[in-house]
Every structure is written in C-alpha cells, then in structure tokens.
Enzyme design. Sequence first.
Site, PDB file in Angstrom:
ATOM      1  N   ARG A   9      31.917  48.119  88.493  1.00  0.00           N
ATOM      2  CA  ARG A   9      30.562  48.381  89.005  1.00  0.00           C
ATOM      3  C   ARG A   9      30.159  49.823  88.743  1.00  0.00           C
ATOM      4  O   ARG A   9      29.013  50.089  88.377  1.00  0.00           O
ATOM      5  CB  ARG A   9      30.470  48.059  90.498  1.00  0.00           C
ATOM      6  CG  ARG A   9      30.608  46.578  90.794  1.00  0.00           C
ATOM      7  CD  ARG A   9      30.608  46.302  92.281  1.00  0.00           C
ATOM      8  NE  ARG A   9      31.712  47.024  92.908  1.00  0.00           N
ATOM      9  CZ  ARG A   9      31.739  47.395  94.189  1.00  0.00           C
ATOM     10  NH1 ARG A   9      30.737  47.107  94.992  1.00  0.00           N
ATOM     11  NH2 ARG A   9      32.771  48.036  94.680  1.00  0.00           N
TER      12      ARG A   9
ATOM     13  N   ASN B  65      30.054  42.958  93.580  1.00  0.00           N
ATOM     14  CA  ASN B  65      31.231  42.091  93.539  1.00  0.00           C
ATOM     15  C   ASN B  65      30.928  40.797  94.287  1.00  0.00           C
ATOM     16  O   ASN B  65      30.410  40.830  95.404  1.00  0.00           O
ATOM     17  CB  ASN B  65      32.433  42.770  94.213  1.00  0.00           C
ATOM     18  CG  ASN B  65      33.112  43.784  93.331  1.00  0.00           C
ATOM     19  OD1 ASN B  65      32.904  43.824  92.126  1.00  0.00           O
ATOM     20  ND2 ASN B  65      33.932  44.627  93.932  1.00  0.00           N
TER      21      ASN B  65
END
Length: 93
Positions: free
Chosen positions: A21, A40
């Site tokens: 990320r 996520n």
Amino acid sequence: MNEDARLVVWVRGRVQQVGFRWFTRANALEIGNLTGFALNLDDGRVQVVAEGPRENCHRLLDWLGSDDTPGNVDGVTEIWDTPRGGYEGFAIR
C-alpha cells in the site's frame, strides 16, 4: 484524449505486510494528479481506487501488474468507471 477516469483494482498474491500500500501510494503521487486509496482486504488482496487522468490511471495499473511491486503479484482485476470524486490526495487505508 485524456479524460478523467476511475480505476478500481484488486491485486492478488503476496501483497499484504510487504509495504504494498505504501509503495502504491508513493507511485500514485509520483505519477501525479491521482486521488484515491489503497486498502488491505480480509481475503489477502489489496484494493486500489484511483481517479484522475486516464493516462495516469493506466500508468498506475501498469505498475501494479509489474515485477517492480513489493511482494509477489499473482494477478490483477480491474474495473473502469467515471470518477465519483470525494478524495483528498491518495490515502493508505
């Protein structure tokens, strides 16, 4: 023609707990003019939503499916749509 677009991507593979990320956000900021987020999911995938110029969304998508990402990407699923707005910058969620 470089109209704005919304790109929603689900990335499969070993993409959690490897900085995926963070690097996605860094790439989105480097590409420029993209807003959205990387998140996520409970099933081990990462969802990426990006809005901005279509060409910039394509650049991010190309990176997401490349060997330059952290971890190991097994596959990418994408959906294109019209922008919805409402994002300030590019966030990690």
